[in-house]
Every structure is written in structure tokens, then in C-alpha cells.
Motif scaffolding. Structure first.
Motif, PDB file in Angstrom:
ATOM      1  N   GLN A  77       0.823  -1.208   0.000  1.00  0.00           N
ATOM      2  CA  GLN A  77       0.000   0.000   0.000  1.00  0.00           C
ATOM      3  C   GLN A  77       0.857   1.258   0.000  1.00  0.00           C
ATOM      4  O   GLN A  77       0.494   2.257  -0.623  1.00  0.00           O
ATOM      5  CB  GLN A  77      -0.966  -0.022   1.181  1.00  0.00           C
ATOM      6  N   LEU A  78       2.013   1.243   0.674  1.00  0.00           N
ATOM      7  CA  LEU A  78       2.918   2.398   0.643  1.00  0.00           C
ATOM      8  C   LEU A  78       3.444   2.635  -0.771  1.00  0.00           C
ATOM      9  O   LEU A  78       3.502   3.776  -1.243  1.00  0.00           O
ATOM     10  CB  LEU A  78       4.090   2.180   1.608  1.00  0.00           C
ATOM     11  N   VAL A  79       3.832   1.548  -1.450  1.00  0.00           N
ATOM     12  CA  VAL A  79       4.328   1.673  -2.820  1.00  0.00           C
ATOM     13  C   VAL A  79       3.206   2.122  -3.747  1.00  0.00           C
ATOM     14  O   VAL A  79       3.400   2.996  -4.606  1.00  0.00           O
ATOM     15  CB  VAL A  79       4.935   0.338  -3.296  1.00  0.00           C
ATOM     16  N   GLY A  80       2.020   1.529  -3.570  1.00  0.00           N
ATOM     17  CA  GLY A  80       0.879   1.898  -4.412  1.00  0.00           C
ATOM     18  C   GLY A  80       0.483   3.355  -4.264  1.00  0.00           C
ATOM     19  O   GLY A  80       0.050   4.001  -5.218  1.00  0.00           O
ATOM     20  N   ILE A 306      -5.201  -1.268  -3.704  1.00  0.00           N
ATOM     21  CA  ILE A 306      -5.887  -0.506  -2.649  1.00  0.00           C
ATOM     22  C   ILE A 306      -5.072   0.726  -2.272  1.00  0.00           C
ATOM     23  O   ILE A 306      -5.607   1.815  -2.055  1.00  0.00           O
ATOM     24  CB  ILE A 306      -6.136  -1.390  -1.405  1.00  0.00           C
ATOM     25  N   GLY A 307      -3.742   0.577  -2.212  1.00  0.00           N
ATOM     26  CA  GLY A 307      -2.882   1.709  -1.911  1.00  0.00           C
ATOM     27  C   GLY A 307      -3.016   2.818  -2.931  1.00  0.00           C
ATOM     28  O   GLY A 307      -2.906   4.008  -2.604  1.00  0.00           O
ATOM     29  N   ALA A 308      -3.267   2.423  -4.191  1.00  0.00           N
ATOM     30  CA  ALA A 308      -3.446   3.401  -5.266  1.00  0.00           C
ATOM     31  C   ALA A 308      -4.912   3.822  -5.424  1.00  0.00           C
ATOM     32  O   ALA A 308      -5.239   4.561  -6.356  1.00  0.00           O
ATOM     33  CB  ALA A 308      -2.936   2.807  -6.580  1.00  0.00           C
ATOM     34  N   ALA A 309      -5.774   3.356  -4.531  1.00  0.00           N
ATOM     35  CA  ALA A 309      -7.213   3.678  -4.544  1.00  0.00           C
ATOM     36  C   ALA A 309      -7.900   3.213  -5.821  1.00  0.00           C
ATOM     37  O   ALA A 309      -8.872   3.826  -6.278  1.00  0.00           O
ATOM     38  CB  ALA A 309      -7.427   5.181  -4.339  1.00  0.00           C
ATOM     39  N   ARG A 310      -7.403   2.109  -6.403  1.00  0.00           N
ATOM     40  CA  ARG A 310      -8.057   1.528  -7.582  1.00  0.00           C
ATOM     41  C   ARG A 310      -8.890   0.334  -7.119  1.00  0.00           C
ATOM     42  O   ARG A 310      -8.508  -0.831  -7.268  1.00  0.00           O
ATOM     43  CB  ARG A 310      -7.000   1.111  -8.610  1.00  0.00           C
ATOM     44  N   TYR A 311     -10.023   0.617  -6.511  1.00  0.00           N
ATOM     45  CA  TYR A 311     -10.840  -0.414  -5.862  1.00  0.00           C
ATOM     46  C   TYR A 311     -11.476  -1.372  -6.867  1.00  0.00           C
ATOM     47  O   TYR A 311     -11.644  -2.566  -6.580  1.00  0.00           O
ATOM     48  CB  TYR A 311     -11.910   0.246  -4.995  1.00  0.00           C
TER      49      TYR A 311
END
Length: 451
Positions: A77-80, A306-311
Motif C-alpha cells: 500500500q505504501l508503494v501503491g 488498494i494503496g493506489a485507490a483503484r478499488y
């Protein structure tokens, strides 16, 4: 890791991450297999001692090391979300936590090992081998846990091939030192089954040192500069990791320990039944590496999305992963049903054991179907950092429902030992249904509002 736009791209990326994880898991499983097999070539007492030692060690190791899996969704999630500067801090805190967990095991083991072995009423020679095997193995616990933390970091970046290469290189080293230390070859001491414990400890040190060098020297890991600064221990970061990791570890512990409990309950049956049960369970555990590996791959890709908010992409990955696991399960179940007797013959030449094992393997088919649903969903939920419900469902489905159901069928019906397998299958199926309902809630309610 990179963003994907079509279903075919997602399938290719998932396979790219999955295949090395699967090879790595099978290789790690093979270390215990070679410990037992090569000890068996030395003497019956040694293989019994090593088997008992491995049975005691596996639930403890898988449960506590499962806590470190928390680092995978954290880093993904940090990377995303492009917060790369925070990755080094989180990884170092996970390494500190890994050392603390290893020391915790060593301290608890020092006080509990003898009482546990004494309670099992073993032959003196078997007791001694089991005790000394675990003592030898304990020399490698700290590096093993450090490796698990680094592997979680490596896998979170989608570089699962690196973990695969490290483990594949370690496997022949483990076999070589088993050969040298069990049988006393080329001037090494002849230690019997205990030698396999030292061989495994040496292997754990090797994979930890190689992983450290990889993280320091090789891109893309070196860009995160993990070992350039040794941060102070952060109880806040430990708490964040433990909030995710403890439910994961407990869920894994409840799942692995239930099989050890069933093995103990089956000790009242004759040797043929116990041997057949153990063989069938061993092969079922090997097949479980497939849904487990899919689960681990899904944690990585779901966490990244999820980290990139691409649900929407996360949801699509989840259904691809579940469909993949179910398809593989149906194929393997068909093969297992058709070739169950040849599979049993790989383990034994005793006709009676072979026939009973092939009967147990029919029940193992139902394991595959339930595992193909529950294991991937666990991985998906970890990617969402939703772990508490999984832990609760593992406790309820395995220990509160599965084990009593198995005991009832074994004790109060004419099913005998097969009754315990009915209980295990029931627990897996109920857990899969509960997890599917939780995943539906997460995707349809919680993350739909955020999309």
C-alpha cells in the motif's frame, strides 16, 4: 509492480508473481520433508523423534512468523500510494519485531520443551532425539525470522522470483548438510536425526545472509536503502504491524494446529491407520501449497491496488484469483481421484497401508475444494488489511465447530478415523462460506462507499 488495464494483463501479472511463490513454498516444505526422510534412513527412533519435533515446531513457527506477513500489505500500500520514503522505516521496524518474536520463542521453549515432551510419554531414545533436534533447530530461529521479514518486503514489491531463487539455492545446501551431519560423512560428526536440526539451522542462516545482501545490493530493493539507517524501535509502528499481523498469525496457528490436534487424537488407532492418515495428510499439505501461494500473490496485488485507490481493479484481481484457485482445485481433485493408489504407492509398499491411504485421499479431495475458496479469500482480505474477522472465523470454524464435529463422528458413529476428516472438511467449508460473506461485505459495502 505496475498498473494493469485489461483482464489479460492482470492474469499475466498475477501468474508472474504467483509461480515463484509456489516454487518457494514447495521448496520450504521440502526442507522438512528431507529432514524426516533422511532421518528415516538412519533409524526408526530418529525419524520418530524428528517427526515429533517437526510437529511441535510447525504450528509455532507458522503462527508467529505469520505475524510478519503484515509487512506485505503495509509495503504494497505504501508503494501503491507512492510513499516510498516510508518503506525503509517500516521494514526496519519489522526486522526488529522479527528478532523480538524469535527471542520470545527461545525463552518460552527453554521453559516448556521438556514438560511438553514428558507429557507425551515417549521412549527415551525418541524423547532425546526430539529434544536435541529442536535445540539444534533453535540456533537458526533468529535468522529465519529476519528472513521472513525481508521476504515479506521483497514479495511486496512483486519480486517473488528473488525469494524463489534464494530458497531454491538453500534447498541443496540443506540436503548436503543433512547428509554430512546425519550420517557423519567426510569427517563430520555422526548425529543421526539431530544432525538434520543443525543442517536446517545452517540453512536458515544462509538464506537470511543472502536476503540481506540482496536487499542492500540489488535493484529495486537497494533504492529503498533499508539498512542505511538503523531507526529507534517504534512501539507505534510495532503496534500497527501487530494489529494486522497477530490476527493473521493466530488464524494460521488455528489452522495448522488443528491438524496436529487430530494427529494426537488418532494415536489410539492402530499403526496402519495412523500411518495412512499421516501419508494422506502429508500429500494434502503438499497440494495446499497451490491455494496458499495464490493467497500470498493476491495479498500483494490487492494491497498495491488498494494503496493506489483503484478499488475496481482490486475487486477484479480477487475474482481472477478465486477462479484460478477453483479451476486448479477441480483439475487436481480429478487427478487425485483417478491416481490415488499410485500416489499412495509413492509413500509405502505395504499393501494394507496403501489401500487405506487411497481411501483417506478421497476425503483429501474435499480439502482441495474448500481450500481453493478459503485460502485465496484470506489473501484478498489481508490485501485490504481486513484480518480480525479471518482470525475469528478460523477459531470458530476449526476449533469450535470442526474439531467437535470430527470427534462426534469418530467417537459415536462407525466412521472411526474418517470421522476426524469429516470434521476437518466441515471446518474448512464453514470457514470458506464465512470468509466469502466477509469479502462480499468489504467489496460491496465498505469499499464501494470509498470508490
Amino acid at each position: 509492480m505496475n498498473q494493469t488495464y485489461t483482464k489479460s494483463q492482470k492474469i499475466r501479472l498475477l501468474f508472474y508473481i504467483l509461480i515463484p511463490i509456489l516454487i518457494t513454498q514447495i521448496s520450504m516444505y521440502a526442507m522438512t520433508f528431507f529432514d524426516v526422510m533422511m532421518s528415516g534412513q538412519y533409524s526408526t527412533q530418529d525419524v520418530a523423534g524428528v517427526s515429533i519435533g517437526s510437529s511441535l515446531w510447525t504450528p509455532v513457527y507458522t503462527g508467529l512468523s505469520g505475524i510478519l506477513i503484515a509487512l506485505t500489505p503495509v509495503v504494497s500500500q505504501l508503494v501503491g500510494s507512492r510513499q516510498s520514503k516510508s518503506v525503509s522505516y517500516s521494514v526496519m521496524q519489522a526486522i526488529y519485531l522479527a528478532v523480538a518474536l524469535a527471542l520470545f520463542i527461545l525463552i518460552i521453549g527453554a521453559f516448556s520443551l521438556n514438560p511438553v515432551l514428558n507429557a507425551m510419554d515417549l521412549e527415551d531414545s525418541v524423547h532425546m532425539v526430539a529434544h536435541d533436534y529442536l535445540i539444534a533447530l533453535s540456533l537458526g530461529i533468529i535468522p529465519l525470522f529476519i528472513y521472513n521479514a525481508l521476504r515479506a518486503f521483497i514479495d511486496a514489491l512483486g519480486q517473488t522470483r528473488i525469494s524463489m531463487i534464494i530458497t531454491l539455492c538453500a534447498l541443496p545446501v540443506n540436503v548436503l548438510f543433512n547428509y554430512l551431519l546425519i550420517y557423519g560423512k567426510f569427517g563430520f560428526p555422526e548425529l543421526g536425526g539431530v544432525g538434520s536440526g543443525y543442517a536446517t539451522a545452517i540453512t536458515y542462516w544462509l538464506i537470511a545472509l543472502v536476503a540481506i545482501l540482496v536487499v542492500i545490493k540489488i535493484n529495486p530493493f537497494s533504492t529503498y536503502q533499508v539498512f542505511t539507517e538503523f531507526f529507534q524501535v517504534s512501539w507505534k509502528e510495532w503496534r500497527a504491524l501487530l494489529l494486522i499481523g497477530v490476527p493473521i498469525g493466530l488464524a494460521i496457528f488455528f489452522e495448522t494446529s488443528i491438524f496436529s490436534a487430530v494427529t494426537l487424537l488418532m494415536s489410539k488407532y492402530d499403526t496402519v491407520t495412523i500411518a495412512s492418515h499421516q501419508i494422506a495428510m502429508n500429500f494434502a499439505s503438499l497440494l495446499y501449497m497451490i491455494p496458499l501461494s495464490i493467497s500470498m500473490a493476491l495479498t500483494i496485488v490487492i494491497g498495491f491496488e488498494i494503496g493506489a485507490a483503484r478499488y475496481k481493479d482490486a475487486k477484479e484481481y480477487s475474482w481472477i484469483g478465486i477462479s484460478m484457485a477453483l479451476t486448479m482445485s477441480l483439475v487436481l481433485s480429478t487427478i487425485l481421484f483417478l491416481f490415488r493408489e499410485p500416489v499412495a504407492s509413492l509413500y509405502t509398499k505395504d499393501h494394507e497401508v496403501m489401500m487405506l491411504t487411497s481411501h483417506f485421499l478421497i476425503y483429501a479431495i474435499f480439502f482441495q475444494i474448500s481450500d481453493a475458496l478459503q485460502a485465496p479469500i484470506q489473501g484478498i482480505l489481508r490485501g485490504y488489511k481486513d484480518v480480525n474477522v479471518t482470525f475469528a472465523m478460523s477459531l470458530v470454524s476449526y476449533w469450535i465447530l470442526g474439531l467437535p464435529i470430527g470427534y462426534f463422528f469418530a467417537k459415536f458413529t462407525d466412521m472411526g478415523a474418517f470421522g476426524y476428516w469429516i470434521g476437518l472438511i466441515s471446518g474448512l467449508a464453514l470457514g470458506a462460506i464465512g470468509l466469502a460473506a466477509r469479502l462480499r461485505f468489504i467489496q460491496q459495502v465498505k469499499y464501494k462507499k470509498m470508490a
